[in-house]
Design a protein around this motif. Structure first.
Motif, PDB file in Angstrom:
ATOM      1  N   ASN A 128      34.023  34.028  47.390  1.00 50.66           N
ATOM      2  CA  ASN A 128      34.765  35.554  47.238  1.00 50.66           C
ATOM      3  C   ASN A 128      36.699  35.042  46.824  1.00 50.66           C
ATOM      4  O   ASN A 128      36.374  34.141  46.106  1.00 50.66           O
ATOM      5  CB  ASN A 128      34.797  36.516  48.491  1.00 50.66           C
ATOM      6  N   ASP A 130      27.497  42.257  47.825  1.00 51.01           N
ATOM      7  CA  ASP A 130      26.430  42.563  47.426  1.00 51.01           C
ATOM      8  C   ASP A 130      26.170  42.086  46.421  1.00 51.01           C
ATOM      9  O   ASP A 130      25.227  42.055  46.440  1.00 51.01           O
ATOM     10  CB  ASP A 130      27.522  43.249  46.188  1.00 51.01           C
ATOM     11  N   ARG A 131      26.479  41.184  46.189  1.00 54.51           N
ATOM     12  CA  ARG A 131      26.077  39.665  46.037  1.00 54.51           C
ATOM     13  C   ARG A 131      24.598  38.380  46.728  1.00 54.51           C
ATOM     14  O   ARG A 131      24.357  37.427  45.721  1.00 54.51           O
ATOM     15  CB  ARG A 131      26.194  39.515  43.942  1.00 54.51           C
ATOM     16  N   THR A 140      31.795  38.509  46.805  1.00 57.22           N
ATOM     17  CA  THR A 140      32.035  40.185  46.624  1.00 57.22           C
ATOM     18  C   THR A 140      31.625  40.634  48.208  1.00 57.22           C
ATOM     19  O   THR A 140      30.425  41.104  47.611  1.00 57.22           O
ATOM     20  CB  THR A 140      32.455  40.404  45.009  1.00 57.22           C
ATOM     21  N   ASP A 141      32.578  41.903  48.501  1.00 55.01           N
ATOM     22  CA  ASP A 141      31.757  43.012  49.171  1.00 55.01           C
ATOM     23  C   ASP A 141      33.021  43.764  48.541  1.00 55.01           C
ATOM     24  O   ASP A 141      33.641  44.390  49.699  1.00 55.01           O
ATOM     25  CB  ASP A 141      32.388  41.833  50.512  1.00 55.01           C
ATOM     26  N   ALA A 142      32.320  44.665  47.846  1.00 53.10           N
ATOM     27  CA  ALA A 142      32.732  45.963  47.400  1.00 53.10           C
ATOM     28  C   ALA A 142      32.579  47.086  48.264  1.00 53.10           C
ATOM     29  O   ALA A 142      34.237  47.796  47.672  1.00 53.10           O
ATOM     30  CB  ALA A 142      32.105  45.947  45.950  1.00 53.10           C
ATOM     31  N   ASN A 143      32.006  47.287  49.329  1.00 52.95           N
ATOM     32  CA  ASN A 143      32.206  48.197  49.348  1.00 52.95           C
ATOM     33  C   ASN A 143      33.216  48.160  51.206  1.00 52.95           C
ATOM     34  O   ASN A 143      33.314  49.324  52.250  1.00 52.95           O
ATOM     35  CB  ASN A 143      31.506  49.190  50.123  1.00 52.95           C
ATOM     36  N   HIS A 177      38.107  44.366  45.835  1.00 56.16           N
ATOM     37  CA  HIS A 177      36.670  46.058  46.828  1.00 56.16           C
ATOM     38  C   HIS A 177      37.651  47.428  46.887  1.00 56.16           C
ATOM     39  O   HIS A 177      38.299  46.985  46.277  1.00 56.16           O
ATOM     40  CB  HIS A 177      37.463  45.128  48.316  1.00 56.16           C
TER      41      HIS A 177
END
Lengths: 477, 184
Positions: free
Chosen positions: A413, A407-408, A398-401, B19
């Motif tokens: 994903n 991120d982890r 997961t790439d939250a931004n 996201h």
């Protein structure tokens, strides 16, 4: 409309005498799977007739002492429970369930229709997508410079005569994955004679919606090489067990074996190429292994995602030397992973040496295999959702931004949850006696990244059995 | 006619797409549902990176389907965000290759002014969100954003529930795409 139907059903256990009041042996075991039945037939084929015959061939046999329990007696003499359309409390999916206490047959039926949809439409000038996931494919096609290329491009998005074979293969794959021969028993004194075996029945017709359908499948034709694809998903509307939709790509009928051979397994990665005659991690190797360690965290420390490291070498040098070199490479990767906190108890190493290799650098590698390493049968995974199960993979990528960096630290994903999070059917799995329940973790389970069906995956089937019979004590074996 | 309303979580499974968006949504249990977003300008020319696109479409990640996005700029260029590149096979058809995430030029369109007018007409009238009572196995989202004369409009929907107007806009863009506009 062809109206053809493809149906697969698991078969009943072996014959036993049906006599709930008999004083003959008090314990009767179903004997697992016999040959499966399949049929390709015309309009409106009903599985019920076939199953009624097969289902009568097994029965629990309870003796006089057991029958002194009035609840047991009432259960055995109840007659058929259901059939009911049911949606588990996970609020997804839906199926029909019925239970015959005399034969022990729990009939889980998924009936649906399928529509075959071309991935792209083409009017001779312009491509338009028939699924939003293919907007990029339409953009690509419209940018092609010649009419000939456009025509060729379009052909990969158009269903041909393969539709019936595709449907048969898809249903067969689903059945082969889900038909595991699990049985249920009742955890009550004097109920030891009571069993239930699962007759799973998938019946999907290439037709308009039929009476009794739970599921509507849309299958989009996409290129076989995966250059453009549609994401598979299941949606349930209004908590209605008879209103589930499924989206599949034409690639989703590929078997686990075919996808594995295509290098499409999320359970296999490689580190390499190592320098010639070296077991030092290659450039980029540490970042590959960091992502691997992040993706394959062992939830609950139960070692359900073991790691096998297969060291390899090119064919340069002697076979015996290469055997030792391959082992050193596997050990080098093992040391790195253990330094990242991966338990040594999960790791095994294997030296394949120069087996199958030539002199090219791609053989100077270590393969990392999680569990059995097999790619997921995607359609079988989606039918797990129709049975009411939720995903339990870990989306460590997961790439939250939206900055392009996970991120982890992983690369898996999607809409999963961090390792250790309870899956939506965890409580149902525990209720049928699966002590570990169902937690998010990247492993070879069908609702994670692989294709193995475990007892926890029968959680919603067990829930259906408990609710149909109003007996909460059914446990899986 | 189904009446649609949003429910995000109806079991112990928290339905969370991946996201962050400024407009994270609260479920009945208080779990935030986050919309897909692409902050990076990696790969975009400096002149474009500073500009708002005419049209942007972002699709949240699902298992085996990574985050992706498309932007149409005022100069008529369509840029795509994905972890893939495409190279032509000997027969001229595309072969997908894995690559680092970045924006890549994927097509050019003509008549950008006409597209802008259609976006204004079809898109700016859509409500930001549309309630739905669907429970998805892959609770991911698509987000569409358009800018017209300095005004921004953004809508989002669960994957599989794209508004008709969005498809119409894509069709207009497709019809305007210049064949051979970008070497493939």
């Amino acid at each position: 409309m062809s109206g053809r139907s493809y149906q697969r059903t698991s078969s009943c256990p072996s014959t036993s005498t049906t006599n709930p009041t008999s004083t003959s042996p008090s314990y009767s075991q179903p004997m697992g799977n016999s040959a499966r039945q399949s049929s390709v037939s015309g309009d409106g084929v009903s599985g019920e007739q076939e199953h009624a015959e097969s289902g009568s061939s097994f029965s629990p046999v309870c003796d006089g002492e057991s029958m002194s329990d009035p609840e047991l007696s009432a259960y055995l003499n109840h007659g058929l429970f259901g059939p009911n359309s049911m949606q588990p409390p996970t609020n997804i999916g839906g199926f029909q369930a019925s239970m015959d206490p005399r034969s022990g047959r729990l009939h889980i039926r998924i009936q649906g229709s399928i529509g075959f949809i071309d991935g792209l439409s083409f009017d001779g000038t312009t491509f338009t997508e028939n699924h939003a996931d293919l907007a990029g494919a339409a953009t690509y096609g419209n940018g092609l410079g010649t009419q000939e290329l456009k025509n060729q491009f379009h052909a990969d998005f158009v269903w041909g005569a393969e539709k019936q074979e595709w449907l048969a293969t898809m249903v067969s794959n689903v059945m082969n994955t889900w038909d595991q021969g699990f049985t249920f028993w009742v955890d009550r004194p004097q109920w030891e004679c009571v069993f239930s075996w699962v007759d799973l029945d998938v019946d999907i017709a290439d037709s308009t919606t039929r009476s009794g359908d739970h599921l509507n499948v849309s299958a989009y034709k996409c290129p076989d090489d995966g250059s453009f694809d549609v994401g598979a998903e299941v949606n349930s509307w209004s908590n209605d067990p008879d209103a589930t939709t499924m989206t599949l790509s034409s690639r989703d009928a590929q078997t686990s074996e075919e996808r594995t051979a295509d290098g499409d397994s999320l359970l296999q990665r490689s580190v390499g190429p190592f320098d010639l005659n070296s077991s030092d991690l290659p450039a980029g190797g540490s970042s590959t292994l960091d992502a691997f360690a992040a993706d394959f965290i062992d939830a609950n420390l139960d070692r359900t995602n073991p790691i096998n490291l297969v060291g390899r070498s090119s064919s340069d040098g002697s076979a015996s030397y290469n055997e030792r070199l391959a082992e050193r490479r596997a050990q080098s990767v093992s040391n790195y992973l253990r330094g990242k906190g991966v338990s040594n108890l999960r790791i095994s190493t294997e030296a394949a040496g120069e087996t199958g290799a030539d002199q090219s650098a791609i053989w100077r590698r270590v393969d990392l295999v999680i569990g059995d390493g097999r790619a997921q049968d995607v359609a079988a995974h989606e039918f797990g959702h129709v049975l009411g199960l939720t995903d339990h993979y870990d989306n460590a990528g997961t790439d939250a931004n939206g900055d392009g960096i996970a991120d982890r630290g992983g690369i898996i994903n999607g809409t999963g949850q961090p390792a250790g999070t309870l899956a939506g059917h965890d409580n149902l799995a525990k209720a049928i006696g699966v002590s570990g329940g169902a937690v998010h973790e990247n492993n070879d389970n069908i609702m994670s990244l692989g294709t193995n069906v475990s007892q926890a995956n029968y959680a919603t089937i067990g829930w259906a059995l408990q609710n149909l019979t109003n007996i909460p004590d059914w446990k899986i074996s | 006619m189904k009446i649609l309303r949003i429910i995000f979580i109806s079991s112990s499974l928290a339905s969370v797409a991946c996201h962050v968006q400024e407009s994270a949504l609260a479920s009945p249990q208080g779990v935030k549902v986050q919309l897909p977003n692409i902050q990076s300008t990696e790969g975009l020319p400096v002149a474009l990176a500073a500009k708002q696109p005419v049209w942007e479409s972002i699709t949240g990640p699902r298992l085996r389907v990574p985050l992706s996005g498309s932007r149409l700029y005022e100069n008529g260029e369509i840029w795509t965000w994905s972890p893939y590149t495409y190279e032509a096979k000997p027969n001229g058809l595309p072969k997908r290759l894995s690559a680092p995430y970045r924006w890549r030029l994927s097509a050019r369109v003509k008549d950008i002014g006409a597209i802008q007018q259609q976006v204004k007409k079809l898109f700016f009238v859509l409500p930001k969100s549309q309630s739905t009572n669907v429970k998805s196995s892959t609770p991911a989202w698509r987000v569409w954003t358009a800018w017209h004369e300095g005004v921004k409009h953004q809508i989002y929907r669960p994957i599989g529930q794209e508004p008709k107007a969005v498809k119409e806009i894509w069709n207009i863009i497709h019809r305007s795409t210049i064949p051979g506009g970008v070497p493939q």
